[in-house]
Enzyme design. Structure first.
Site, PDB file in Angstrom:
ATOM      1  CG  HIS A 266      -2.025  -1.032   1.153  1.00 12.49           C
ATOM      2  ND1 HIS A 266      -3.219  -0.847   0.501  1.00 12.49           N
ATOM      3  CD2 HIS A 266      -2.079  -2.297   1.658  1.00 12.49           C
ATOM      4  CE1 HIS A 266      -3.974  -1.944   0.619  1.00 12.49           C
ATOM      5  NE2 HIS A 266      -3.303  -2.836   1.316  1.00 12.49           N
ATOM      6  CG  ASP A 329      -3.349  -3.862   4.979  1.00 13.75           C
ATOM      7  OD1 ASP A 329      -2.395  -3.075   5.189  1.00 13.75           O
ATOM      8  OD2 ASP A 329      -4.357  -3.548   4.328  1.00 13.75           O
ATOM      9  CD  GLU A 330      -5.778  -5.876   1.255  1.00  6.94           C
ATOM     10  OE1 GLU A 330      -6.816  -6.410   0.859  1.00  6.94           O
ATOM     11  OE2 GLU A 330      -5.627  -4.629   1.274  1.00  6.94           O
ATOM     12  CB  ALA A 331       2.659  -7.013   2.037  1.00  9.45           C
ATOM     13  CG  HIS A 332      -1.638  -9.614  -1.880  1.00  7.21           C
ATOM     14  ND1 HIS A 332      -1.758 -10.369  -0.728  1.00  7.21           N
ATOM     15  CD2 HIS A 332      -2.829  -8.974  -2.018  1.00  7.21           C
ATOM     16  CE1 HIS A 332      -2.971 -10.193  -0.210  1.00  7.21           C
ATOM     17  NE2 HIS A 332      -3.633  -9.343  -0.965  1.00  7.21           N
TER      18      HIS A 332
END
Ligand code: ACM
Length: 507
Positions: A266, A329-332
């Site tokens: 993000h 979060d969501e560190a894909h």
């Protein structure tokens, strides 16, 4: 399609009938009792007498309690037209507000009979909580900005109250769309009425960076410029002065600000401003869409840690509260080994600047004393760390009420008021015993939200459901829906654009 203020307004069938205590011979029946309060008090024992506020009523409060008494008087003066002087002398008072050393924390006691109202607590925070309760015990007309007829009758009885959980939070996303300090203040005004005591500000994301950091000025001159935000709408950022002013404003309402900088994912807006924060050094394009998981800080570069430490140091210096949220979060697009090594270096920096770290549930992969914020209702969580509960299918205020209501998204499903109320943070996760539940938080993400009316429509009434669950041990939908229904006319008087859910018997 852009969700407009008008679209929201068109959906609001605001309840207009306002319940009043009718005048006439004998005592008027009160439309509510001492137990009609939101959130539900731990103990409320109705009494047979009631207290009438008149133009001669004096509020007394000694020493440190005086500002709390002044807040109460200021809230009641416009609609009553009464002077309601605040005096230090306890002799001639009808409303007494004072500290009691035998009490502690956020607890308060409120006693109301024919002759007096007495509010006591062990702390100013406890007194503030009691004042929020007291404000709900006068009829909804008390919320008016102009003089109303009354009568101003407070139902009698005794309330002994304290919270179930220490942390009762709300979150506002300033990154996807910037919200002005005035809008944030109006939100603080509203959430503090329900004894919410933390406001988490999501200050950075792929679309924008919203907090001044002196050592990296382009974060805001580029990342917070006009047009940064979803659909290129809006833009803007908080200067350090704006932020400190918000912190003070919140503190006067016993709300502590929790700032969040989201890392290592993000971060597109930061990388547009500083391409050296990418692994290849190439500037990405600014993003105005709502996809997630494509940006990552570069765990192998030293500049990443200089950046993280500078941001954490400056943020900690302007934040008196104990917590600093570092996202996670969501560190894909961050390889898992890089994610772990990044967090192992960055999480201790929060402690170095004397704050306690909070991170989204993905940081539970790293063993630290950080507080974990549970959000992904589809991913189990097992941890020995403290947890803040924000399951997306219950507590995310940006999920649509149903597929026809405007604003918000529905990736976690639709969430009517009853869905947001009907869960127990202490038993939701088998891997998280109640002793580890630090509290609850209702996040409001801003992908679709550009103005305060849109914020209010999604937040109210569900924010109140989360506040009730976080404060009260009682879980009783029938009681909650009646108390909420009786609250509607207060919002109407205040001009709050709430969703008049068909599940609630609005007054
Ligand atoms: C989140 O909703 N990505 C925390």
């Amino acid at each position: 399609m852009r969700v407009t203020h008008l679209a929201v307004a068109a959906f609001l069938a605001l309840p207009l009938a306002v319940t009043t205590a009718s005048a006439g011979p004998g005592p008027a029946p009160l439309p509510f009792s001492i137990s009609s309060v939101l959130p539900a008090p731990a103990e409320a024992i109705p009494g047979s007498e009631s207290f009438g506020l008149t133009r001669d009523t004096v509020i007394t409060a000694g020493g440190p309690a005086a500002p709390i008494a002044e807040q109460l008087a200021a809230a009641w003066r416009p609609a009553t037209g009464f002077a309601l002087p605040v005096a230090a002398d306890p002799q001639n008072s009808a409303i007494r507000i004072g500290l009691d050393a035998r009490m502690s924390g956020e607890a308060y006691r409120l006693g109301v009979d024919r002759d007096q109202v007495e509010l006591t607590a062990g702390s100013l925070k406890g007194l503030f909580n009691g004042v929020q309760t007291l404000r709900q015990l006068l009829p909804p007309e008390i919320e008016s900005a102009t003089i109303q007829k009354g009568p101003w009758t407070i139902p009698g009885g005794v309330i002994n109250d304290k919270p179930r959980f220490a942390y009762r939070g709300a979150m506002l996303d300033l990154a996807r769309h910037f919200h002005t300090p005035d809008e944030v203040k109006r939100y603080i005004d509203q959430i503090s009425r329900f004894k919410i005591n933390f406001l988490h500000l999501h200050l950075s994301d792929d679309q924008g960076w919203r907090i001044q950091i002196d050592s990296w000025p382009r974060l805001t001159t580029v990342g917070g410029a006009k047009g940064t935000g979803v659909r290129g709408l809006g833009g803007g950022f908080l200067t350090k002065n704006d932020y400190r002013d918000l912190v003070d404003y919140a503190a006067q309402r016993y709300v502590t600000i929790v700032p969040e900088i989201d890392m290592p994912g993000h971060v597109n807006a930061a990388q547009v401003a500083y391409p050296e924060l990418t692994c290849d050094g190439v500037a990405p394009r600014p993003r105005i869409d709502i996809r997630v998981g494509y940006s990552s800080l570069c765990a192998g570069k030293e500049i990443t840690y200089r950046f993280a430490e500078d941001v954490i140091r400056e943020l900690a210096a302007m934040t008196p509260g104990p917590f600093l949220h570092i996202g996670g979060d969501e560190a894909h697009s961050t390889p898992h080994a890089d994610y772990l090594s990044f967090q192992q270096r960055v999480l201790p920096l929060v402690g170095k600047y004397r704050k306690t770290a909070i991170g989204w549930q993905e940081i539970a992969a790293v063993r630290t004393d950080a507080i974990v914020q549970y959000w992904n209702h589809q991913a189990p969580l097992e941890t020995t760390q403290r947890v803040i509960m924000s399951p997306a299918d219950r507590a995310y205020l940006d999920m649509q009420y149903d597929l026809l209501t405007p604003g918000g998204l529905h990736w976690a499903g639709t969430t009517e008021v009853r869905d947001s109320y009907s869960w127990d943070p202490g038993t939701l996760l088998s891997g998280v015993p109640e002793e580890l539940v630090f509290g609850v938080e209702a996040p409001l993400w801003s992908e679709t939200l550009t103005d305060l009316a849109e914020i209010e429509f999604l937040a109210f009434p569900r924010l109140v459901a989360i506040a009730d669950i976080g404060w009260s041990r009682k879980s009783d939908w029938d009681s909650f829906k009646m108390r909420l229904g009786a609250y509607g006319p207060r919002w109407t008087r205040q001009g709050v654009h709430f969703y008049s859910s068909p599940q609630i018997p609005w007054s």
